[in-house]
Enzyme design. Structure first.
Site, short mmCIF file in Angstrom:
data_model
loop_
_atom_site.label_atom_id
_atom_site.label_comp_id
_atom_site.label_asym_id
_atom_site.label_seq_id
_atom_site.Cartn_x
_atom_site.Cartn_y
_atom_site.Cartn_z
CG ASP A 1 -1.34 -5.69 1.34
OD1 ASP A 1 -2.36 -5.52 2.00
OD2 ASP A 1 -0.38 -4.88 1.37
CD GLU B 1 -5.82 -0.04 0.59
OE1 GLU B 1 -5.24 1.03 0.33
OE2 GLU B 1 -5.61 -0.68 1.63
#
Length: 852
Positions: free
Chosen positions: A59, A308
């Site tokens: 991420d 997301e």
């Protein structure tokens, strides 16, 4: 007249100089290297190869400090680079105290951990600090009154919906960061409630909402936050993770955030304090989207659909805010893929290339929504292609950030990815993006290697390409390259047909199947051929991305010769597993196979191994390679080895004890919830044969060292799980904490029962199913010099090659139900048997039937 005479004299002198240097001075003239930006056709400009140094930061969120780029990611990992190619980490994960980013992690982030993220529910026994975003805010007011700080907005999470976003500040980008506040909570309930393995009362009054009510910011909780049973309405409201900060064109500071379920939201942020500016009351935008008093304005997703890792960047040249989100699940089989929308306003509406809103209209299939800019793909290397290996591609690339250089205008897509045939191993990747003529950033096919966008010559674009269409779906399927030609007359032929043209300096216009894709042509580094090649990237009005990578054009004879030269089956003198027989070579050459004895090996490469004690068997496989009218053959002599006689190394039957029935090894010892912990308790109950060991979910068994010390072994065990938790091991063996093998009832590949191994790369051997709770299942796996087979109830469910050689030591560590990291096993276990040598399918079937 004199002027003309002077010009003529100068011209003649120059002509003489040119003639003398080219005609009379051959061998003495200096060679001139073509300018890299020259537009002359036919120049194969090959600069130095790029140097990459890769890191694993999940991420990744990018930020630049001075001349250094930083990526910050989940699990408190971060790295830095001067050139976006060579990275180095500077963090120490969840270490506490003395955490590189947070100092005393547990104490510093205690304000967030009271709600989620430390030794609680899904983070039991550890931490879950995810997806931070680091942002330099020159107007933040520090405790000492000075202005300016780096702000890190992080996520702390305990379940798929119970999470919180907090922030901390530092004047040094590398920290340590000091906690300030927790600003958004999710997963709260109307009444008192608790998650499994948790002591946290989830009632909404235990969040910051009560404080906001007390100070008058909110009038009270919103009824719609809760389902009829009082649980959190996560179909409409977000999981509070994945924060990203950005400014609008007036300089206001915003935060977008959210994950799955209820969608993506945006809140304004007070730039002096870093706190959220909550709307205070519910409402709707002019276009009908939700405004929530606490969570802010919904800008994407909803209705439990995946989405997301939101990231928003404003481009002053187009006057658009670009929103990036990732659909799917992050695992290698999860189909993670990146999507793109844009808006004229920071709070939306965000639309895709076909004008669809990022906020879903209802509980619909969301794959048609958003420009799909990258998903699973492989520029497949065929036999005869330059280079080695399978080619270059990604699995589940996503959770990206974007860096838009304010000085050069260059734009980079920053994300993590897994890779074909390497399991769950992941690394950071950077791809340059270029603006197409419709104002959409399109992503370069290959990772950034310092390439520059430049004028290209049409003649250099003509030729053969590997072509990828990203589509709009998401799944574990890999979009493999196909073969096309961009022809001189502007047509496209091959596996797809259409037309192409170059507009202006480098604009690519590709038309296929009635859809037109616009983008750019750009020279890039192809890591497979290890050359700079012409490539293109383009996007359609339907939001579909296409890529092309030019390959060397060859005559039919050159193609066949290349395939014959490259064609290999590896070591064919000691074959113990099925052979992979390629049927296609470079440039669409065909490969057909013929066997001399199908009882040994078939035309498709399936072998039949003799039983233990029998002799090896032999056969010849002959490949015929054809391209057009050209044909050639190549033969391979195959020797298939018999199974080796196996020997029982250890047998633990758990007859009210942890003794090795065979007496070769000492007793197992009871541990706590980790392989080296003390404490714990093992009890016994009726098993498949006599008694069985009962694991309570908080204990394990440490087996003697050295149970396996070769690259040929088998493990057989009966399991009756009471609960199935991800990553939980049953049988675990390791050379050290970086080299291990684990038998999982519920693994990271879609919850599959599987053998999972970590070494230089991760290896997945999934069964294609998940065993049931509350019933006995026989599992066995065999390893024979890199060939692994996994069996469920005697049936072979997986076979693969290149399994890592883990047990190259005589004192490896072994355990049952626990490892160094994950939730312990809860359930029964019986008849563990460990063998030296690989059991045959018949032997495994006998073990599975023995105690039925």
């Amino acid at each position: 007249m004199r002027k003309n005479l002077g010009r003529f004299t100068i011209f003649m002198l120059l002509l003489v100089l040119v003639i003398s240097s080219t005609t009379f001075g051959k061998g003495q003239a200096k060679s001139v290297k073509p300018n890299e930006n020259s537009n002359k056709p036919g120049q194969d400009i090959q600069g130095p190869a790029p140097v990459f140094k890769d890191v694993s930061v999940h991420d990744p969120s990018i930020v630049k400090d001075g001349d250094t780029y930083y990526v910050f990611g989940s699990h408190i990992e971060a790295a830095k680079s001067k050139d976006l190619k060579s990275w180095e980490t500077f963090t120490n994960g969840y270490t506490t105290p003395d955490n590189a980013i947070y100092g005393d992690l547990s104490k510093n982030l205690a304000g967030s951990f009271e709600w989620a993220g430390e030794n609680d529910s899904d983070s039991k026994g550890g931490f879950a600090v995810w997806a931070p975003d680091v942002y330099w805010n020159e107007n933040y007011v520090n405790e000492d009154g000075s202005k300016g700080a780096y702000m890190i907005y992080y996520s702390a999470s305990s379940t798929y919906i119970r999470s919180a976003i907090g922030y901390a500040v530092s004047k040094d980008i590398e920290g340590p960061y000091k906690y300030v506040d927790t600003i958004v909570y999710s997963g709260f309930t109307r009444d008192e409630a608790y998650d499994a393995n948790s002591k946290v009362n989830k009632k909404w009054t235990n969040t910051n909402i009560q404080d906001l009510i007390d100070e008058g910011t909110l009038t009270g909780p919103r009824t719609g936050w809760f389902n009829s049973n009082g649980s959190f309405a996560n179909g409409n409201f977000p999981n509070a993770i994945d924060a990203n900060l950005f400014r609008d064109k007036e300089g206001k500071l915003w935060m977008t955030y959210g994950s799955w379920s209820g969608g993506i939201f945006v809140l304004e942020i007070d730039e002096e304090t870093g706190k959220a500016i909550y709307p205070g009351k519910d409402g709707k935008t002019e276009d009908g989207r939700m405004i929530d008093r606490y969570f802010g304005t919904k800008i994407a997703g909803g209705y439990t659909k995946s989405g997301e890792g939101p990231y928003i960047v404003y481009d002053k040249n187009t006057d658009y805010f670009y929103l990036y989100v990732t659909y799917g699940w992050l695992g290698v089989d999860g189909g993670y893929n990146m999507r793109q929308f844009r808006s004229k306003n920071p709070d939306g509406p965000y639309l895709d290339a076909s004008g669809q809103d990022a906020v879903l209209p209802g509980n619909v299939d969301h794959t048609p929504y958003g420009n799909k800019i990258m998903g699973n793909f492989l520029f497949e290397r065929k036999v005869g292609d330059p280079g080695t290996g399978i080619g270059v591609g990604y699995m589940s690339p996503g959770h990206n950030s974007v860096y838009l250089d304010p000085e050069t205008g260059k734009q980079f897509l920053v994300f993590h990815s897994r890779f074909p045939e390497t399991g769950e191993m992941h690394e950071v990747r950077i791809h340059q993006m270029f603006m197409n003529k419709e104002g959409w950033p399109v992503v370069a096919p290959y990772r950034y290697a310092g390439e520059e966008i430049a004028k290209v010559n049409r003649q250099d674009l003509i030729g053969d390409y590997k072509f990828i269409n990203q589509g709009k779906d998401y799944s574990a399927e890999i979009k493999k390259s196909v073969f096309i030609s961009l022809n001189k007359d502007g047509t496209i032929s091959g596996d797809v047909e259409g037309t192409w043209e170059k507009d202006s300096h480098n604009t690519a216009i590709i038309t296929i199947g009635g859809a037109t894709y616009t983008g750019v042509f750009v020279r890039q580094w192809d890591p497979t051929s290890e050359r700079y090649v012409m490539a293109f990237t383009a996007l359609s009005k339907e939001g579909v991305s296409v890529w092309g990578s030019k390959i060397e054009s060859k005559t039919d004879k050159e193609v066949v010769d290349a395939v014959i030269s490259d064609l290999s089956l590896g070591d064919t003198d000691k074959v113990i597993s099925n052979l992979n027989l390629p049927i296609e070579g470079t440039n669409h050459a065909t490969i057909s196979w013929e066997t001399s004895d199908s009882a040994v090996v078939t035309n498709t490469g399936v072998i039949t191994r003799p039983e233990a004690g029998k002799e090896s068997v032999k056969a010849t496989l002959t490949a015929t390679v054809t391209k057009g009218e050209v044909t050639a053959t190549k033969s391979f002599d195959i020797t298939v080895l018999p199974y080796k006689a196996t020997g029982l190394t250890a047998a633990y039957s758990f007859e009210n004890s942890l003794k090795d029935n065979d007496g070769k090894f000492s007793d197992g010892t009871i541990t706590g919830n980790r392989i080296d912990n003390t404490g714990g308790a093992i009890t016994y109950t009726e098993g498949k044969s006599g008694q069985a060991a009962v694991f309570n979910g908080e204990s394990g068994v440490r087996l003697p060292n050295g149970l396996i010390s070769s690259n040929t072994y088998s493990v057989s065990v009966w399991l009756k799980p009471e609960q199935l938790t991800n990553y939980t091991t049953t049988f675990f063996g390791a050379r050290d904490s970086n080299n291990w093998v684990s038998l999982l009832p519920n693994g990271p590949i879609g919850g599959n029962t599987m053998v999972w191994s970590g070494s230089g790369r991760w290896y997945d051997a999934p069964a294609g199913l998940t065993i049931n709770k509350g019933e006995w299942t026989h599992l066995a796996f065999t390893v024979d010099k890199g060939t692994i087979n996994l069996y469920v109830n005697g049936d072979k469910k997986f076979t693969g090659t290149n399994f890592p050689d883990i047990f190259t030591t005589s004192n490896g560590s072994f355990s049952l139900g626990v490892n160094w990291w994950d939730t312990p096993y809860k359930g029964a276990m019986d008849e563990l048997r460990i063998y030296e040598g690989a059991l045959s399918p018949g032997e495994v079937a006998n073990l599975a039937q023995a105690n039925r």
